[in-house]
Write an enzyme that holds these catalytic residues in place. Structure first.
Site, PDB file in Angstrom:
ATOM      1  CB  SER A 159      -0.925   0.013   1.216  1.00 46.35           C
ATOM      2  OG  SER A 159      -1.849  -1.043   1.145  1.00 46.35           O
ATOM      3  CD  GLN A 160      -1.102   6.819  -1.730  1.00 46.65           C
ATOM      4  OE1 GLN A 160      -2.138   6.278  -2.073  1.00 46.65           O
ATOM      5  NE2 GLN A 160      -0.869   8.102  -1.895  1.00 46.65           N
TER       6      GLN A 160
END
Length: 191
Positions: free
Chosen positions: A43-44
């Site tokens: 994930s970011q």
């Protein structure tokens, strides 16, 4: 130190780069999701930080990490929970379990482990209740089976139909839900 400070400290201690496939490590500084194989992503970082701040993990907490993937969030949670806590990361894809568990092992935090999720089960009811539950995949509805794995006063952070939910279980077993912005995640496999 507040939650944001503790999360920033954890992210500085456990850089994302260590938890990415070799071919993706040069992109570790990019604030976006990165592929880790098998159609899954790491994930970011900004999203991970926001979720961890909402989760507000404290030393000694028992934490469940659903959709552990590369092991990065499991390591961050283990840093936050400390050696008096425990973190159980679960992943459904055996290849990612191998990858993520090896990454977590190199982190050297024996109070955290990353295991293959039990087919047909969501979370780990036999290991609960948990003080905190982090879900890094998007549910179609708020999964009551995960809410039921929270201890009284426990908190779960989970994306549901595009919106980040913070769920807190009160002493009477009632779930209080807050919404914290729009996000995109891979789908949560709920069966």
């Amino acid at each position: 130190m507040d939650a944001a400070g503790r999360v920033a400290e954890a992210m500085a201690a456990w850089p994302r780069q260590r938890f990415l496939p070799l071919r993706e490590r040069r992109h570790a500084g990019r604030d976006g999701p990165l592929p880790i194989g098998h159609g899954q992503t790491n994930s970011q970082p900004r999203t991970v930080a926001a979720m961890l701040e909402l989760l507000d993990v404290h030393p000694g907490d028992r934490v469940l990490d659903v959709g552990a993937g590369s092991g990065w969030t499991t390591a961050l949670l283990a840093h936050l929970a400390g050696p008096t806590g425990s973190v159980l990361g679960l992943e459904r894809l055996p290849e990612l379990v191998t990858f993520g568990a090896a990454n977590l092992h190199r982190a050297g935090m024996p109070w955290a482990r990353l295991l293959l999720a039990t087919p047909g089960a969501l979370g780990s009811p036999g290991d609960g209740p948990f003080d905190r539950v982090l879900v890094s995949a998007e549910a179609s509805t708020l999964p009551r089976t995960l809410v039921d794995q929270l201890a009284p006063g426990g908190v779960m952070v989970i994306p549901v139909t595009g919106w980040m939910h913070r769920v807190e279980l009160d002493a009477a077993g009632e779930a209080r839900v807050e919404f914290h912005g729009a996000y995109r995640f891979v789908p949560l496999i709920e069966d």
